[in-house]
Design a protein around this motif. Structure first.
Motif, mmCIF file in Angstrom:
data_model
loop_
_atom_site.group_PDB
_atom_site.id
_atom_site.type_symbol
_atom_site.label_atom_id
_atom_site.label_comp_id
_atom_site.label_asym_id
_atom_site.label_seq_id
_atom_site.Cartn_x
_atom_site.Cartn_y
_atom_site.Cartn_z
ATOM 1 N N LEU A 163 3.921 -1.004 3.751
ATOM 2 C CA LEU A 163 3.190 0.262 3.715
ATOM 3 C C LEU A 163 4.158 1.422 3.568
ATOM 4 N N SER A 164 3.918 2.252 2.569
ATOM 5 C CA SER A 164 4.624 3.525 2.446
ATOM 6 C C SER A 164 3.574 4.632 2.475
ATOM 7 N N PHE A 165 3.960 5.811 2.949
ATOM 8 C CA PHE A 165 2.962 6.872 3.081
ATOM 9 C C PHE A 165 3.611 8.243 2.934
ATOM 10 N N ALA A 166 2.781 9.202 2.567
ATOM 11 C CA ALA A 166 3.251 10.566 2.358
ATOM 12 C C ALA A 166 3.279 11.325 3.670
ATOM 13 N N SER A 167 4.460 11.803 4.026
ATOM 14 C CA SER A 167 4.573 12.810 5.067
ATOM 15 C C SER A 167 4.864 14.127 4.345
ATOM 16 N N SER A 168 5.573 15.042 4.970
ATOM 17 C CA SER A 168 5.780 16.349 4.344
ATOM 18 C C SER A 168 6.963 17.056 4.970
ATOM 19 N N VAL A 223 0.857 -1.193 0.000
ATOM 20 C CA VAL A 223 0.000 0.000 0.000
ATOM 21 C C VAL A 223 0.884 1.231 0.000
ATOM 22 N N CYS A 224 0.558 2.178 -0.880
ATOM 23 C CA CYS A 224 1.210 3.491 -0.860
ATOM 24 C C CYS A 224 0.130 4.532 -0.623
ATOM 25 N N ASN A 225 0.119 5.084 0.572
ATOM 26 C CA ASN A 225 -0.936 6.024 0.962
ATOM 27 C C ASN A 225 -0.499 7.465 0.694
ATOM 28 N N LEU A 226 -0.986 8.025 -0.405
ATOM 29 C CA LEU A 226 -0.694 9.411 -0.761
ATOM 30 C C LEU A 226 -1.900 10.318 -0.547
ATOM 31 N N THR A 236 7.245 2.875 5.801
ATOM 32 C CA THR A 236 8.172 3.935 5.412
ATOM 33 C C THR A 236 7.415 5.220 5.126
ATOM 34 N N GLY A 237 7.829 6.301 5.786
ATOM 35 C CA GLY A 237 7.253 7.620 5.541
ATOM 36 C C GLY A 237 8.173 8.460 4.678
ATOM 37 N N LEU A 238 7.590 9.219 3.777
ATOM 38 C CA LEU A 238 8.353 10.063 2.868
ATOM 39 C C LEU A 238 7.990 11.530 3.092
ATOM 40 N N ARG A 239 8.986 12.297 3.523
ATOM 41 C CA ARG A 239 8.777 13.731 3.711
ATOM 42 C C ARG A 239 9.034 14.439 2.376
ATOM 43 N N PHE A 240 7.959 14.701 1.652
ATOM 44 C CA PHE A 240 8.072 15.324 0.334
ATOM 45 C C PHE A 240 8.451 16.792 0.452
ATOM 46 N N PHE A 241 9.352 17.201 -0.416
ATOM 47 C CA PHE A 241 9.673 18.613 -0.569
ATOM 48 C C PHE A 241 9.029 19.112 -1.866
#
Length: 363
Positions: free
Chosen positions: A141-146, A99-102, A194-199
């Motif tokens: 699970l991967s997901f969008a942080s910021s 799952v990739c939660n965006l 895994t959380g991804l802090r998008f720039f």
């Protein structure tokens, strides 16, 4: 691999879904197609994936499955993350590998106007995703942080070991909450998370509430652009293709626990670095690793458009930060990730798409 991508009508979600489909993954897309910004743009993204607006509107039930007319390995479901019953049913029926939660209520400034939307989508909705992963045995699970979680942090570049306890917007606070919620589920239930802090992400089909779209629209239509903090700002602008490459690397390589002398079921090890955990959990910055001054960005956009902007210089707006700068060394070390799109090339591609999409001629 069978993957659920939430927020698939969104900017990053659309590009990620397209890339996954093209390499042969089976993708189920989910989005509520809300009216936070122009829904026609969201439907246009879905149309590129073979999901037609007419088919969505024809369904009496919002949670019905629609098959793509372009990709045999793709289908779409219109639903809200906060709809617990529907989310559980989708997980039970589809049996995802990852799952990739965006999906999220986006926007720093809008969180000042409508805070309840952020709690429902970003907190309640994310809890439903976590619970569904736990109950239906999804371990990837991967997901969008910021990048907004860094808030008042003055240290540059932003590193994942930096403290993120002083958010300056509710949006940032919900994203920080997501990270903590995800860690607890990784620790308790062994979900590789895994959380991804998008720039700041830009490119074709970008969000109309962000600077590239706002500025381009204003310049082409002879309106002023709002330049906050009198132009003394910088952002780690990152082209969409570079972002998607990083997200896919994360999906393909689920987080692993850090081996320590203590049990992997032990509490967080205070002797580990701040960005490490004995749980199968990881946070990454994902950006260009090269901040661009706002005025340089505007100048690059003006050159690509072939027209000078009318500028309205304003003070810093509440909830905003002066600068963002991503340290992406962890992504580089773990996955050899390196964004390679220079601003001039990325902006040219964006402006070309914009003029074609909005049928701009002679401006």
């Amino acid at each position: 691999m069978k993957i659920l991508v939430t927020g698939t009508a969104g900017f990053i979600g659309y590009h990620l879904t397209k890339k996954l489909l093209q390499r042969g993954d089976e993708v189920v897309g989910l989005d509520n197609i809300n009216d936070y910004y122009d829904q026609n743009l969201k439907y246009a993204r879905l149309n590129e994936l073979g999901i037609n607006k007419e088919d969505i509107e024809a369904e009496l039930l919002s949670s019905s499955t629609i098959n793509s007319t372009k990709y045999s390995n793709h289908k779409f479901i219109k639903a809200n993350l906060e709809d617990t019953e529907t989310i559980n049913r989708i997980f039970q029926e589809e049996k995802f590998d990852a799952v990739c939660n965006l999906a999220a209520q986006a926007g720093v400034r809008y969180s000042l106007e409508n805070p309840h939307a952020y709690i429902q989508s970003n907190i309640v909705g994310f809890l439903n995703i976590l619970e569904a992963c736990r109950n239906f045995d999804v371990k990837n699970l991967s997901f969008a942080s910021s990048s907004s979680v860094y808030g008042l942090n003055k240290s540059q570049p932003f590193k994942t070991i930096d403290h993120t306890d002083h958010p300056v917007s509710l949006y940032a606070a919900t994203k920080k909450s997501n990270e903590m919620m995800a860690h607890s589920y990784a620790h308790l239930y062994g979900i590789c998370t895994t959380g991804l802090r998008f720039f700041t992400v830009y490119g074709p089909y970008g969000r109309p509430d962000m600077a590239p779209m706002l500025f381009t629209d204003a310049i082409l239509n002879n309106r002023e652009i709002k330049v906050f903090n009198h132009g003394d700002m910088s952002r780690d602008f990152t082209y969409i293709d570079d972002i998607v490459d990083g997200v896919i690397k994360v999906i393909d390589n689920p987080a692993k626990p850090i081996e320590t002398s203590s049990s992997l079921n032990a509490d967080f090890d205070k002797n580990l670095p701040l960005d490490k955990s004995t749980a199968s959990y990881k946070i990454y910055n994902i950006g260009n690793n090269a901040p661009i001054k706002l005025m340089d960005f505007i100048n690059t956009l003006e050159k690509a458009i072939g027209k000078e902007a009318k500028k309205n210089f304003l003070p810093m707006q509440d909830g905003d930060v002066k600068s963002t700068y991503a340290d992406v060394s962890d992504l580089i070390n773990d996955f050899e990730y390196k964004p390679n799109t220079i601003l001039e090339n990325g902006i040219k591609k964006f402006v070309k798409w914009y003029k074609e999409f909005y049928e701009i001629k002679g401006k």
